[in-house]
Scaffold this active site. Structure first.
Site, PDB file in Angstrom:
ATOM      1  NE  ARG A 135      -4.292  -1.344   0.096  1.00 46.30           N
ATOM      2  CZ  ARG A 135      -4.477  -2.328  -0.758  1.00 46.30           C
ATOM      3  NH1 ARG A 135      -3.507  -2.631  -1.622  1.00 46.30           N
ATOM      4  NH2 ARG A 135      -5.591  -3.027  -0.758  1.00 46.30           N
TER       5      ARG A 135
ATOM      6  CG  HIS B 264      -2.395  -0.520  -7.517  1.00 44.58           C
ATOM      7  ND1 HIS B 264      -2.978   0.188  -6.495  1.00 44.58           N
ATOM      8  CD2 HIS B 264      -2.403  -1.823  -7.107  1.00 44.58           C
ATOM      9  CE1 HIS B 264      -3.335  -0.643  -5.521  1.00 44.58           C
ATOM     10  NE2 HIS B 264      -2.984  -1.857  -5.873  1.00 44.58           N
TER      11      HIS B 264
END
Length: 313
Positions: free
Chosen positions: A228, A276
């Protein structure tokens, strides 16, 4: 009873999920929007979700399971209206685990063999062969030994890397030297040539990589963040790179996504940016995971991959 499918996605993405879920659960009735009246709300037994809008799961009196389609549940847990008594299951997708292992192997191999530097040399038309240490001489520390971290650690060890894995509590993992607690973390960071972050995002791990953590790492080490963006204090990472404490960072996740076009990460010579994409949930295998938990619920059997809300994962 019906199943509710909700997420923050484009209609085409939702329809793709719906098609695959219907293919493995053809007899289920699906709702594609929050119920509009009490009678409809009382029919919802399971909510299958992909970070739905906050408040979407309130007011469902017969709800028995919230099944996430994503591995991370930190955004879901930020919804204070989430029914606290309803079990919440995260997605553990075997295809996603394999994809994450592939990305981690690519990053570690590229760092170990100097391939990022060779790419930069090509732009300068430089012909300089780098040193070639053995994989067994390249120490890798994997932070987080859950489903993803454990799979990544064992995959790297199978390629001959000297792999350690760290978790807050003791763990056993075949082929991996496991560490735990603050003492184990200090040991692992001081020795690792590459640190691969796969920690869950909790209040304890937010801003995990700060100036003190970078100072604790082996001089010249590299960071691979596949977990994250909120794990890393970006300004302090830049300072560690510019000051020579770290040699390189491979980043797949960021505090703001998409990464703003004027962000310094885009142009930093020792940062590799991924959009991502290190490992995405595969709807084909994930649909089977959803089906298995729905069937277990109906049969009164144990549910898989339940989230411990007090721990955040």
């Amino acid at each position: 009873m019906s199943l509710l499918l909700l997420g923050r996605w484009l209609p085409a993405e939702r329809d793709h999920w719906l098609h695959l879920l219907q293919s493995v659960m053809p007899d289920e009735q699906w709702l594609l929007a929050p119920p509009v009246n009490p009678a409809e709300a009382a029919e919802v037994e399971v909510a299958v979700v992909a970070n739905p809008e906050p408040g979407s799961l309130a007011g469902l009196p017969k709800l028995r399971l919230i099944q996430s389609l994503w591995a991370g549940v930190d955004r879901l847990l930020q919804d204070l209206t989430l029914p606290p008594e309803v079990p919440l299951a995260r997605m553990v997708d075997p295809a996603m685990n394999e994809s994450m292992a592939h990305t981690a192997l690519w990053a570690v191999l590229s760092l170990h063999r100097g391939f990022f530097e060779l790419q930069a040399q090509q732009g300068r038309a430089e012909w300089i062969a780098p040193q070639q240490p053995r994989a067994s001489e390249w120490r890798v520390l994997v932070l987080g030994l859950g489903e993803l971290g454990g799979r990544v650690a064992q995959s790297l060890a199978a390629q001959g890397y000297a792999v350690s894995g760290w978790s807050r509590r003791p763990a056993l993992l075949t082929g991996v030297h496991t560490l735990h607690g603050e003492a184990g973390l200090a040991e692992g960071l001081a020795q690792a040539d590459t640190v691969v972050n796969l920690l869950p995002l909790t209040e304890q791990t937010r801003d995990f990589f700060d100036a003190s953590r970078f100072e604790a790492m082996k001089p010249g080490a590299s960071l691979v963040n596949l977990a994250r963006g909120a794990h890393v204090l970006e300004v302090e990472l830049l300072a560690a790179l510019d000051g020579g404490r770290l040699s390189r960072a491979v980043l797949d996740v960021f505090r703001q996504e998409p990464l703003p076009v004027d962000h310094p990460f885009w142009r930093h010579p020792r940062i590799t940016v991924l959009p991502h994409c290190a490992a995405q949930t595969d709807p084909r295998s994930a649909a089977a995971v959803v089906r298995a938990n729905v069937l277990a619920l109906r049969a009164g059997q144990p549910l898989q991959h339940l989230v411990q809300r007090h721990q955040g994962y």
